[in-house]
Design a protein around this motif. Structure first.
Motif, PDB file in Angstrom:
ATOM      1  N   LYS A  36      -1.658   3.979  -7.828  1.00  0.00           N
ATOM      2  CA  LYS A  36      -2.363   3.326  -6.719  1.00  0.00           C
ATOM      3  C   LYS A  36      -3.857   3.371  -6.964  1.00  0.00           C
ATOM      4  O   LYS A  36      -4.357   4.216  -7.714  1.00  0.00           O
ATOM      5  CB  LYS A  36      -2.014   3.983  -5.386  1.00  0.00           C
ATOM      6  CG  LYS A  36      -2.614   5.364  -5.163  1.00  0.00           C
ATOM      7  CD  LYS A  36      -2.463   5.793  -3.708  1.00  0.00           C
ATOM      8  CE  LYS A  36      -3.222   7.093  -3.449  1.00  0.00           C
ATOM      9  NZ  LYS A  36      -3.244   7.446  -2.012  1.00  0.00           N
ATOM     10  N   GLY A  56      -5.485   2.555  -1.781  1.00  0.00           N
ATOM     11  CA  GLY A  56      -4.062   2.692  -1.519  1.00  0.00           C
ATOM     12  C   GLY A  56      -3.214   1.565  -2.049  1.00  0.00           C
ATOM     13  O   GLY A  56      -1.992   1.566  -1.865  1.00  0.00           O
ATOM     14  N   LYS A  75       0.826  -1.201   0.000  1.00  0.00           N
ATOM     15  CA  LYS A  75       0.000   0.000   0.000  1.00  0.00           C
ATOM     16  C   LYS A  75       0.866   1.260   0.000  1.00  0.00           C
ATOM     17  O   LYS A  75       2.037   1.226   0.375  1.00  0.00           O
ATOM     18  CB  LYS A  75      -0.927   0.007   1.214  1.00  0.00           C
ATOM     19  CG  LYS A  75      -2.015  -1.055   1.146  1.00  0.00           C
ATOM     20  CD  LYS A  75      -3.117  -0.790   2.142  1.00  0.00           C
ATOM     21  CE  LYS A  75      -4.303  -1.721   1.900  1.00  0.00           C
ATOM     22  NZ  LYS A  75      -5.440  -1.413   2.801  1.00  0.00           N
ATOM     23  N   GLU A 110       0.707   5.254   1.386  1.00  0.00           N
ATOM     24  CA  GLU A 110       0.031   6.214   2.251  1.00  0.00           C
ATOM     25  C   GLU A 110       0.554   7.615   1.960  1.00  0.00           C
ATOM     26  O   GLU A 110       1.757   7.816   1.809  1.00  0.00           O
ATOM     27  CB  GLU A 110       0.261   5.869   3.726  1.00  0.00           C
ATOM     28  CG  GLU A 110      -0.437   4.588   4.168  1.00  0.00           C
ATOM     29  CD  GLU A 110      -0.237   4.312   5.647  1.00  0.00           C
ATOM     30  OE1 GLU A 110       0.527   5.065   6.305  1.00  0.00           O
ATOM     31  OE2 GLU A 110      -0.823   3.333   6.148  1.00  0.00           O
ATOM     32  N   GLY A 111      -0.378   8.542   1.895  1.00  0.00           N
ATOM     33  CA  GLY A 111       0.015   9.929   1.665  1.00  0.00           C
ATOM     34  C   GLY A 111      -0.413  10.406   0.299  1.00  0.00           C
ATOM     35  O   GLY A 111      -0.901   9.638  -0.539  1.00  0.00           O
ATOM     36  N   LYS A 139       5.404   5.301   1.860  1.00  0.00           N
ATOM     37  CA  LYS A 139       4.866   6.641   2.108  1.00  0.00           C
ATOM     38  C   LYS A 139       5.510   7.645   1.166  1.00  0.00           C
ATOM     39  O   LYS A 139       6.564   7.366   0.561  1.00  0.00           O
ATOM     40  CB  LYS A 139       5.096   7.037   3.552  1.00  0.00           C
ATOM     41  CG  LYS A 139       4.373   6.129   4.548  1.00  0.00           C
ATOM     42  CD  LYS A 139       4.540   6.618   5.990  1.00  0.00           C
ATOM     43  CE  LYS A 139       3.760   5.710   6.938  1.00  0.00           C
ATOM     44  NZ  LYS A 139       3.868   6.161   8.358  1.00  0.00           N
ATOM     45  N   VAL A 178       4.029  -1.100   3.471  1.00  0.00           N
ATOM     46  CA  VAL A 178       3.467   0.241   3.322  1.00  0.00           C
ATOM     47  C   VAL A 178       4.574   1.206   2.905  1.00  0.00           C
ATOM     48  O   VAL A 178       5.590   1.318   3.596  1.00  0.00           O
ATOM     49  CB  VAL A 178       2.809   0.714   4.630  1.00  0.00           C
ATOM     50  CG1 VAL A 178       2.279   2.152   4.461  1.00  0.00           C
ATOM     51  CG2 VAL A 178       1.665  -0.212   5.047  1.00  0.00           C
TER      52      VAL A 178
END
Length: 251
Positions: free
Chosen positions: A80, A84, A46, A48-49, A246, A244
């Motif tokens: 994405k 996410g 995933k 994030e952000g 970022k 994950v």
């Protein structure tokens, strides 16, 4: 006098059945053809952000490409989905297989040049497995991998004439470009084993037929770098893993 009868030797026959899909997906190590029950690892990568707006690609330099994409196209460096899920991430076993050896698949990995873009954007294959490059467009392309641990090659490719090459050594990942169309960019990841996957549109991956053990599993992305985890997995076990990424600082 009775003659002694010769001894009778019974030779057992062992039959191994492996489904074609599982063999093609992850292969079997040459030394472990009769290995105990295997394990599996699956999960999701995933992001994030916030994601910067994708770079717009102007294809007007080639009339054929411009006709296919009259409004231009978007770069695929960070893709994405709504949840996410991060696409085009290579997830692979980085450590833990020891000195096992693996035969390359007989089926080639394929890159198609379609719509003046590389499809898929990221390809993974084994050492000495054939990479088949196809030109489905009605314009001449050029395929130019730029490795640091393998032999570099650079070939022009007219429509309808496939090219096949191999990479002898592991490398994550080899950048690929087209010298005719500078916006065409891709990556090829090469492994000496079959335990790798490239995430699709939902960010998911699936590694099967793993020998039970402890592994360092790594996720690689062309813009976001790498992440890794140490995973212990037992016989007949399926373990869920999540990576994950970022937004890089300053993005």
């Amino acid at each position: 006098m009775k003659r002694n009868s010769p001894p009778i030797v019974i030779i057992g026959v062992f039959v191994l059945c492996v489904t074609g899909g599982d063999m093609a997906r992850a292969g079997l190590p040459a030394s472990d053809a009769f290995a105990p029950p295997s394990a599996a690892m699956k999960g999701v990568v995933k992001f994030e952000g916030p994601v910067a707006k994708p770079t717009h690609i102007d294809m007007s330099a080639d009339p054929y490409c411009a006709k296919v994409h009259p409004a231009g196209a978007m770069a695929e460096d960070i893709v994405k989905d709504a949840n996410g899920g991060l696409e085009n991430v290579v997830v692979f076993v980085a450590e833990g297989l020891g000195d096992r050896t693996f035969e390359p698949p007989t089926q080639p990995a394929v890159i198609d040049q379609r719509g003046c873009m590389y499809q898929p954007h990221v390809v993974a294959l084994q050492t000495n497995q054939k990479l088949r490059v196809v030109n489905s467009d009605k314009t001449t392309h050029n395929i130019h991998p730029m490795p640091s641990n393998n032999r570099e090659w650079n070939k022009s490719q007219p429509p309808g004439i496939p090219i096949e090459e191999t990479f002898a050594r592991e490398e994550v990942a080899i950048p690929v470009k087209c010298n005719v169309h500078p916006w065409m960019r891709s990556h090829v990841a090469v492994f000496k084993h079959p335990y790798f996957a490239v995430t699709g549109k939902n960010g998911r991956f699936d590694l099967r037929n793993l020998p039970p053990g402890t592994y360092t599993v790594e996720a690689w992305h062309e813009k976001l770098g790498t992440a890794n985890q140490k995973i212990t997995i037992g016989a007949n076990e399926t373990k869920e893993v999540q990576f994950v990424f970022k937004s890089p600082p300053g993005s």
